[in-house]
Design a protein around this motif. Structure first.
Motif, PDB file in Angstrom:
ATOM      1  N   ARG A  93       0.867  -1.187   0.000  1.00 21.82           N
ATOM      2  CA  ARG A  93       0.000   0.000   0.000  1.00 21.82           C
ATOM      3  C   ARG A  93       0.904   1.239   0.000  1.00 21.82           C
ATOM      4  NH1 ARG A  93      -2.545   3.751   3.238  1.00 21.82           N
ATOM      5  NH2 ARG A  93      -4.791   4.030   2.948  1.00 21.82           N
ATOM      6  N   TYR A  94       1.497   1.500  -1.185  1.00 23.31           N
ATOM      7  CA  TYR A  94       2.359   2.682  -1.313  1.00 23.31           C
ATOM      8  C   TYR A  94       1.508   3.935  -1.101  1.00 23.31           C
ATOM      9  CZ  TYR A  94       5.230  -0.582  -4.133  1.00 23.31           C
ATOM     10  OH  TYR A  94       5.949  -1.647  -4.597  1.00 23.31           O
ATOM     11  N   ASP A  95       2.104   4.950  -0.517  1.00 25.06           N
ATOM     12  CA  ASP A  95       1.347   6.210  -0.415  1.00 25.06           C
ATOM     13  C   ASP A  95       1.180   6.860  -1.786  1.00 25.06           C
ATOM     14  OD1 ASP A  95       4.014   6.867  -0.720  1.00 25.06           O
ATOM     15  OD2 ASP A  95       4.018   8.463   0.779  1.00 25.06           O
ATOM     16  N   CYS A  96       2.063   6.463  -2.755  1.00 23.14           N
ATOM     17  CA  CYS A  96       1.988   7.073  -4.089  1.00 23.14           C
ATOM     18  C   CYS A  96       1.145   6.244  -5.053  1.00 23.14           C
ATOM     19  CB  CYS A  96       3.393   7.276  -4.652  1.00 23.14           C
ATOM     20  SG  CYS A  96       4.347   5.753  -4.712  1.00 23.14           S
ATOM     21  N   LEU A  97       0.276   5.379  -4.534  1.00 22.23           N
ATOM     22  CA  LEU A  97      -0.633   4.637  -5.426  1.00 22.23           C
ATOM     23  C   LEU A  97      -1.489   5.643  -6.187  1.00 22.23           C
ATOM     24  CD1 LEU A  97      -2.048   1.740  -3.200  1.00 22.23           C
ATOM     25  CD2 LEU A  97      -0.537   1.496  -5.161  1.00 22.23           C
ATOM     26  N   GLN A  98      -1.953   5.249  -7.378  1.00 18.15           N
ATOM     27  CA  GLN A  98      -2.855   6.142  -8.113  1.00 18.15           C
ATOM     28  C   GLN A  98      -4.262   5.978  -7.518  1.00 18.15           C
ATOM     29  OE1 GLN A  98      -0.958   4.573 -11.934  1.00 18.15           O
ATOM     30  NE2 GLN A  98      -1.802   6.531 -12.594  1.00 18.15           N
ATOM     31  N   TRP A  99      -4.458   6.660  -6.392  1.00 19.79           N
ATOM     32  CA  TRP A  99      -5.665   6.443  -5.591  1.00 19.79           C
ATOM     33  C   TRP A  99      -6.939   6.722  -6.367  1.00 19.79           C
ATOM     34  CZ3 TRP A  99      -5.065   3.768  -1.372  1.00 19.79           C
ATOM     35  CH2 TRP A  99      -3.837   3.805  -0.704  1.00 19.79           C
ATOM     36  N   ASP A 100      -6.882   7.690  -7.316  1.00 17.16           N
ATOM     37  CA  ASP A 100      -8.102   8.043  -8.048  1.00 17.16           C
ATOM     38  C   ASP A 100      -8.591   6.894  -8.934  1.00 17.16           C
ATOM     39  OD1 ASP A 100      -5.681   8.579  -9.329  1.00 17.16           O
ATOM     40  OD2 ASP A 100      -6.639   9.878 -10.820  1.00 17.16           O
ATOM     41  N   HIS A 101      -7.735   5.912  -9.202  1.00 19.69           N
ATOM     42  CA  HIS A 101      -8.171   4.773 -10.012  1.00 19.69           C
ATOM     43  C   HIS A 101      -8.811   3.668  -9.165  1.00 19.69           C
ATOM     44  CE1 HIS A 101      -5.051   5.774 -13.388  1.00 19.69           C
ATOM     45  NE2 HIS A 101      -6.020   6.658 -13.281  1.00 19.69           N
ATOM     46  N   LEU A 102      -8.642   3.744  -7.846  1.00 20.57           N
ATOM     47  CA  LEU A 102      -9.122   2.658  -6.983  1.00 20.57           C
ATOM     48  C   LEU A 102     -10.534   2.943  -6.490  1.00 20.57           C
ATOM     49  CD1 LEU A 102      -5.959   2.005  -4.759  1.00 20.57           C
ATOM     50  CD2 LEU A 102      -6.574   0.947  -6.914  1.00 20.57           C
ATOM     51  N   THR A 103     -11.328   1.879  -6.401  1.00 23.84           N
ATOM     52  CA  THR A 103     -12.681   2.031  -5.853  1.00 23.84           C
ATOM     53  C   THR A 103     -12.878   0.995  -4.752  1.00 23.84           C
ATOM     54  OG1 THR A 103     -13.527   0.507  -7.515  1.00 23.84           O
ATOM     55  CG2 THR A 103     -13.723   2.871  -8.017  1.00 23.84           C
ATOM     56  N   LYS A 104     -14.001   1.139  -4.034  1.00 24.61           N
ATOM     57  CA  LYS A 104     -14.398   0.188  -2.986  1.00 24.61           C
ATOM     58  C   LYS A 104     -13.266  -0.086  -1.989  1.00 24.61           C
ATOM     59  CE  LYS A 104     -17.724  -2.156  -5.887  1.00 24.61           C
ATOM     60  NZ  LYS A 104     -17.995  -3.336  -6.651  1.00 24.61           N
ATOM     61  N   LEU A 105     -12.561   0.952  -1.632  1.00 27.52           N
ATOM     62  CA  LEU A 105     -11.452   0.771  -0.690  1.00 27.52           C
ATOM     63  C   LEU A 105     -12.008   0.514   0.705  1.00 27.52           C
ATOM     64  CD1 LEU A 105      -8.316   1.123  -0.841  1.00 27.52           C
ATOM     65  CD2 LEU A 105      -8.685   3.415   0.050  1.00 27.52           C
ATOM     66  N   GLU A 106     -11.657  -0.586   1.313  1.00 31.60           N
ATOM     67  CA  GLU A 106     -12.101  -0.821   2.701  1.00 31.60           C
ATOM     68  C   GLU A 106     -10.991  -1.509   3.480  1.00 31.60           C
ATOM     69  OE1 GLU A 106     -14.736  -4.129   3.695  1.00 31.60           O
ATOM     70  OE2 GLU A 106     -14.870  -4.613   1.570  1.00 31.60           O
ATOM     71  N   GLN A 107     -10.834  -1.089   4.715  1.00 28.34           N
ATOM     72  CA  GLN A 107      -9.785  -1.698   5.530  1.00 28.34           C
ATOM     73  C   GLN A 107     -10.330  -2.974   6.169  1.00 28.34           C
ATOM     74  OE1 GLN A 107      -7.942   0.851   8.414  1.00 28.34           O
ATOM     75  NE2 GLN A 107      -6.509  -0.746   9.043  1.00 28.34           N
TER      76      GLN A 107
END
Ligand code: ADP
Length: 539
Positions: free
Chosen positions: A88-102
């Motif tokens: 889980r890099y902090d520099c992930l392209q977060w805008d491409h990810l959906t349904k993020l849940e811990q």
């Protein structure tokens, strides 16, 4: 850690008197894995987990990212259940990810005296399901704004490997197949075997040059002292070699092209591991990479100026549209790069700037292209300091309206280059597979490459190849020197200028090549089945 919900079904399928057992079929979240062949043996999809340090559209440094993404998507289409474990890099392209849940729960990695906690997230990236692992501790391993290039990369990725194995062992059922990629994940093979994870393990070597060498401290930290001999570097006894450990413990080892498979078994291409690879010859195979033809598609690519036909819609009738589309993209590219908007051949290189890619030869190709009246665009990431200096010097002497050098990672510009350039050059000293030549051909650009590794498996010289006339799709040269580049580049620019008909035939033969994953995914599936059977993994 929260588990995916599943119920297990089993039964017998009857045709007349014949009883055909249906293998256990698992259903996950209402998505069943249905057999493909109800009239014969029921073939269920496999549960595959890729563990990688890169993934296209989330964390990309080079071709590894494209390969994991393209292969995983092809496996999903083929009916497998696929998960990808990524840091889980902090520099992930977060805008491409959906349904993020811990996910609930924290795992304690218990590495030496270092207190490291593993936190896991689930996320979707288009059709792909991801598990993102973060390591909470004083070192902030994945909060550095980069994927690689840190002094403690070995510490970062060995901790990640241990976390991935810990995460998998907490699950109710091990995946059928664990597919690990390159040195950052290679320690997973010995760790998973030690943890008695019931998955067959395939290791893919995308680039043998990088092996992940550490010292005994890393071995202790991983808790792998018991297998020190197999993790020891063959040439420096005080070092451990993660890739070597992966090769020793994986059930199968693949490389990314058939020619590279042969090359790495020789002292010239083996980077010190050739003898080991020869010893493990039986579990080694070379499977050519594909490209994600939905992502790299000039018919739909949102990052290019004008759309135009691509395989399988390439034929003599549609080719006029290809020429028109490429011309519009060329103009847009010249404008974007500040080059003269003239009818001159555009040669390009899209590459990481490292020794492997032949920087001196790229520089020579640039100078020679300008001498011959063409334009040259270099899009290059990760330049080592001294290399950048050489190119900066060239930038000052070569005419500005003929040369554009961009030292950064720019996805959109890369797409426009593939669409707008006439030729793409790769004078690599070695090249495990190479994707840019395949992407270039998909966009009807002509490759000029050194005949090595995967380049030798995909580009066939228009004059000298022993492949049939229709398969000849570019220009190749044998030796990685200036004379080789000179010979291939001069022939290409001459044909571009003097024989348009032949040039267009060449563009068409390249564009007609099917580099989709549809060819290679079944080869991986066959290999997976073989190793599962041999290792008696659950599948
Ligand atoms: P490698 O994995 O050795 O870097 P490959 O040819 O296998 O080389 O893959 C390179 C991938 O990275 C391609 O998708 C290419 O488009 C992309 N790429 C390389 N350099 C850049 C850059 N500077 N900007 C954008 N994309 C790049």
């Amino acid at each position: 850690m929260a588990e995916q919900k599943g119920i297990f079904l089993a039964g017998v399928y009857r045709i007349g008197k014949e009883k055909i057992p249906i293998r256990v079929c698992r259903w996950f979240k209402g998505r069943g894995r249905l057999g493909r062949n109800w009239g014969g043996w029921y073939e269920e999809g496999m549960e595959i987990v890729h563990v990688s340090s890169e993934l296209a559209e989330a964390a990309k440094a080079g071709g590894l990212a494209d390969v994991v993404s393209g292969l995983a998507k092809a496996q999903l289409r083929a009916g497998h259940l696929v998960d990808i474990i990524l840091p889980r890099y902090d520099c992930l392209q977060w805008d491409h990810l959906t349904k993020l849940e811990q996910l609930k729960g924290v795992l304690d990695l218990g590495m030496d005296q270092e207190r490291l906690e593993v936190l896991a997230w689930r996320a979707q990236l288009g059709p792909l399901s991801l598990t993102l692992l973060d390591l909470k501790g004083a070192a902030h391993y994945f909060s550095r704004g980069v994927i690689y290039g840190e002094r403690d990369d070995i510490d970062r990725f060995t901790a990640f490997s241990k976390a991935a194995v810990l995460y998998l062992t907490q699950k109710k059922r091990a995946p059928d197949l664990l597919h690990i990629h390159d040195w950052p994940c290679a320690a997973i093979a010995p760790l998973a075997k030690q943890a008695r994870l019931k998955s067959a393990i395939v290791l893919t070597i995308h680039n043998l040059q990088h092996q992940g060498k550490g010292d005994l401290f890393h071995l202790r930290r991983l808790g792998l002292e018991a297998v020190a001999a197999k993790m020891q570097d063959p040439h420096s006894s005080h070092l451990i070699n993660l890739l070597k450990g992966g090769i020793e413990y994986a059930d199968a080892v693949t490389t990314v092209s058939p020619t590279y498979e042969k090359e790495i078994q020789t002292p010239l291409g083996g980077f010190g591991l050739d003898a080991l690879l020869v010893q493990h010859k039986k579990k080694l195979s070379g499977i050519l990479n594909g490209i994600d033809t939905a992502y790299w598609n000039p018919e739909t690519d949102p990052l290019i100026q004008a759309h135009y036909p691509a395989f399988p819609h390439i034929d003599p009738k549609s080719f006029a549209k290809v020429l028109k589309g490429k011309m519009e993209n060329r103009r847009a590219l010249q404008k974007e790069c500040g080059l003269a908007q003239e009818e001159r051949p555009v040669v390009a290189a899209v590459t990481r700037m490292v020794f492997q890619k032949g920087p001196e030869l790229i520089l020579y190709a640039m100078e020679r292209t300008v001498e011959l009246g063409g334009q040259f665009i270099l899009l290059s990431s990760l330049p080592e300091g001294h290399l950048q200096v050489q190119f900066d010097a060239a930038r000052k002497t070569l005419p500005q309206n003929s040369v554009h050098i961009c030292f950064s990672y720019r996805e959109a510009l890369a797409h426009l280059i593939y669409a707008g350039a006439d030729m793409l050059t790769l004078p690599s000293l070695f090249e495990p597979c190479g994707l840019t030549q395949m992407i270039a051909m998909r966009y009807s650009s002509v490759p000029i490459v050194r005949k090595t590794g995967g380049l030798a498996d995909t580009v066939f010289d228009v004059e000298t190849s022993d492949h049939g006339a229709k398969e000849r799709n570019g220009f190749t040269f044998d030796f990685p020197d200036r004379a080789g580049v000179h010979w291939a580049l001069d022939r290409a620019l001459k044909m571009w200028g003097e024989n348009k008909k032949k040039w267009q035939q060449l563009m068409q033969s390249g564009a007609a090549c099917d580099f989709s994953w549809d060819h290679s995914e079944p080869l991986y599936h066959e290999l997976y089945k073989k190793v599962c059977k041999a290792t008696r993994a659950p599948f």
